[in-house]
Design an enzyme around this catalytic site. Structure first.
Site, short mmCIF file in Angstrom:
data_model
loop_
_atom_site.label_atom_id
_atom_site.label_comp_id
_atom_site.label_asym_id
_atom_site.label_seq_id
_atom_site.Cartn_x
_atom_site.Cartn_y
_atom_site.Cartn_z
N ASN A 155 8.63 -9.33 -3.34
CA ASN A 155 8.21 -10.46 -2.53
C ASN A 155 7.83 -11.57 -3.52
O ASN A 155 6.81 -11.47 -4.20
CB ASN A 155 6.98 -10.00 -1.72
CG ASN A 155 6.73 -10.87 -0.53
OD1 ASN A 155 7.17 -12.01 -0.48
ND2 ASN A 155 6.01 -10.35 0.43
N CYS A 208 2.52 -9.56 -9.05
CA CYS A 208 1.55 -9.37 -7.97
C CYS A 208 0.53 -10.52 -7.92
O CYS A 208 -0.03 -10.91 -8.94
CB CYS A 208 0.82 -8.05 -8.16
SG CYS A 208 -0.37 -7.69 -6.87
N GLU A 241 -8.40 -9.05 2.02
CA GLU A 241 -7.40 -9.10 3.09
C GLU A 241 -6.87 -7.72 3.44
O GLU A 241 -6.86 -6.80 2.62
CB GLU A 241 -6.27 -10.07 2.73
CG GLU A 241 -5.58 -9.82 1.42
CD GLU A 241 -4.54 -10.91 1.12
OE1 GLU A 241 -4.94 -11.95 0.55
OE2 GLU A 241 -3.36 -10.72 1.47
N CYS A 256 -8.24 -7.75 -8.74
CA CYS A 256 -7.68 -6.59 -9.43
C CYS A 256 -7.56 -6.90 -10.91
O CYS A 256 -7.32 -8.04 -11.30
CB CYS A 256 -6.30 -6.28 -8.84
SG CYS A 256 -5.56 -4.77 -9.51
N GLY A 282 -6.24 -4.44 -5.24
CA GLY A 282 -7.08 -3.53 -6.01
C GLY A 282 -6.39 -2.25 -6.40
O GLY A 282 -5.34 -1.90 -5.85
N GLU A 283 -6.98 -1.55 -7.37
CA GLU A 283 -6.45 -0.27 -7.82
C GLU A 283 -7.41 0.83 -7.36
O GLU A 283 -8.50 0.98 -7.92
CB GLU A 283 -6.29 -0.29 -9.36
CG GLU A 283 -5.97 1.03 -9.99
CD GLU A 283 -4.81 1.79 -9.33
OE1 GLU A 283 -3.76 1.18 -9.07
OE2 GLU A 283 -4.98 2.99 -9.06
N CYS A 305 0.82 -9.03 -1.34
CA CYS A 305 -0.56 -8.67 -1.67
C CYS A 305 -1.30 -9.84 -2.29
O CYS A 305 -0.88 -10.38 -3.29
CB CYS A 305 -0.59 -7.53 -2.70
SG CYS A 305 0.19 -6.05 -2.14
N1 SAH Z 1 -2.91 -0.99 -7.32
C1 SAH Z 1 -2.16 -0.12 -6.46
C2 SAH Z 1 -2.15 -0.54 -4.99
C3 SAH Z 1 -1.99 -1.98 -4.66
S1 SAH Z 1 -0.39 -2.71 -4.88
C4 SAH Z 1 -0.75 0.03 -6.99
O1 SAH Z 1 -0.41 -0.59 -7.97
O2 SAH Z 1 0.00 0.83 -6.44
C5 SAH Z 1 0.62 -2.03 -3.64
C6 SAH Z 1 2.09 -2.04 -3.96
O3 SAH Z 1 2.66 -3.35 -3.82
C7 SAH Z 1 2.40 -1.63 -5.39
O4 SAH Z 1 3.53 -0.81 -5.42
C8 SAH Z 1 2.68 -2.96 -6.04
O5 SAH Z 1 3.37 -2.79 -7.22
C9 SAH Z 1 3.43 -3.67 -4.95
N2 SAH Z 1 3.51 -5.12 -5.07
C10 SAH Z 1 2.56 -5.98 -5.47
N3 SAH Z 1 3.00 -7.25 -5.42
C11 SAH Z 1 4.27 -7.18 -4.98
C12 SAH Z 1 5.26 -8.16 -4.73
N4 SAH Z 1 5.03 -9.48 -4.93
N5 SAH Z 1 6.46 -7.72 -4.28
C13 SAH Z 1 6.69 -6.41 -4.06
N6 SAH Z 1 5.80 -5.46 -4.28
C14 SAH Z 1 4.60 -5.83 -4.75
#
Ligand code: SAH
Length: 347
Positions: free
Chosen positions: A290, A119, A92, A112, A159-160, A333
């Site tokens: 979220n 997440c 997505e 991931c 993903g990372e 995400c």
């Molecule tokens: N793996 C990378 C990029 C993807 S996540 C990373 O960890 O940065 C992108 C961002 O969204 C990250 O800061 C992650 O911690 C945040 N994120 C993921 N799920 C979330 C949620 N449910 N609410 C708020 N932020 C979230």
């Protein structure tokens, strides 16, 4: 994949065409169709002879993502795209409209393995890395579908990215060099959960992209509860890597900090975050978490969010609260992909 034509740099494509016994200007034409005109298939490449198109078709599978579902927010026009890859996997991407231009958030992997507790992208584990072409085509397909130019790209979807490092670098190269979309490196942000060695390696690549660190906590103990990666890399190493990134690139780091009610949103947390951020040239982005239905985490209240922000500001930290976009669609995400997979399984 060495036949993945859309992941080839212009230089590599030239070599490949030479190897095929083709005239070298064909490489430039092909590259222009793929990365500038954003052709969805070889068929569209009308100034390439049919015989060559046929040969390419047979030998070089053309990555072109197909939209499976598109959701549009009635609140702010944010659109979320679910794309099918050629192997049946899905990723997505999100399209957001801002005053400063259109921004696309792309995925860097299918699933991931990082396991962050809040997440949705990580709940079903990791499937595979995305190819450079598959990262690029999220942006290309969205440009084709919206008919609007993309000016900003954030690698913040599923993903990372530091776990798919080489493909990430190729992706950035093709996206920013002058014969393709030529997006400014300054308009690209890569977000990491904090893979320290890769942050340092990225610092040495001579790029002017923004690095965002998903911090979410100010002590190792607290961070470990939210993010398993904190077992491997500790706070002091993380801060050193951030300072190193700034030293090498001159680019201000972004700290992402998702506020979770009762977990990391107290005045004490704000104090500690100020202490961490103060010595670094950084920007703090507060994200009201979220909530996902698989977890009990709740979003901090408006009063707590504001108090947290004020405290940082008092301590002279550069801080913003992220505007929540697309809350009426599967915004967090990984939620859209996850829902789709489950619907398919139950059918
Ligand atoms: N793996 C990378 C990029 C993807 S996540 C990373 O960890 O940065 C992108 C961002 O969204 C990250 O800061 C992650 O911690 C945040 N994120 C993921 N799920 C979330 C949620 N449910 N609410 C708020 N932020 C979230």
């Amino acid at each position: 994949m060495d036949t993945d034509i859309k992941s080839m740099t212009l230089e590599e494509l030239k070599t490949e065409m030479e190897r095929q016994g083709e005239k070298s200007f064909r490489a430039g034409q092909l590259y222009d169709w793929m990365h500038n005109k954003l052709a969805a298939s070889y068929e569209e490449m009308t100034n390439i002879p049919l015989s060559l198109r046929k040969k390419l078709e047979d030998q070089y599978p053309y990555v072109s993502l197909k939209p499976v579902e598109i959701q549009e927010s009635r609140l702010d026009g944010t659109r979320k795209f679910l794309f099918a890859l050629s192997d049946g996997n899905m990723v997505e991407s999100v399209w957001m409209k801002y005053k400063h231009g259109n921004s696309v958030c792309i995925s860097s992997q299918v699933g991931c393995k990082m396991g962050c507790r809040f997440c949705a992208s990580t709940l079903d584990g990791w499937e595979r890395n995305l190819l450079p072409s598959e990262m690029l085509d999220q942006i290309y397909a969205i440009t084709r579908l919206t008919g609007e130019r993309v000016s900003h790209v954030v690698v913040m979807g599923t993903g990372e990215p530091m776990d798919n490092f080489d493909n990430l670098l190729t992706f950035i190269h093709i996206l920013t060099e002058e014969h393709g979309l030529h997006i400014s490196q300054r308009n690209i942000t890569v977000s990491t959960c904090g893979i320290v060695p890769k942050m340092k390696e990225l610092a040495e690549k001579g790029l002017s992209i923004t690095l965002a660190l998903s911090l979410h906590a100010t002590t190792d103990e607290k961070r470990r509860k939210l993010m398993p990666v904190a077992e491997t890399y500790h706070m002091d190493e993380l801060m050193d890597a951030c300072a190193y990134y700034f030293e090498k690139t001159g680019r201000r780091i972004t700290f992402e900090y998702s506020l979770v009610a009762g977990v990391n949103d107290t005045p004490g947390d704000a104090m500690q975050l100020s202490a961490l951020a103060g010595p670094l040239n950084c920007h703090v982005n507060l994200i009201p978490v979220n909530p996902i239905k698989e977890r009990t985490y709740r979003q901090s209240g408006q009063a707590e969010i504001l108090a947290f922000k004020n405290k940082l500001e008092k301590n002279k930290i550069n801080v913003t609260v992220r505007r929540e976009m697309g809350r009426d669609i599967d915004g967090a995400c990984g939620q859209l992909r996850r829902r789709h997979i489950y619907e398919e399984k139950s059918r």
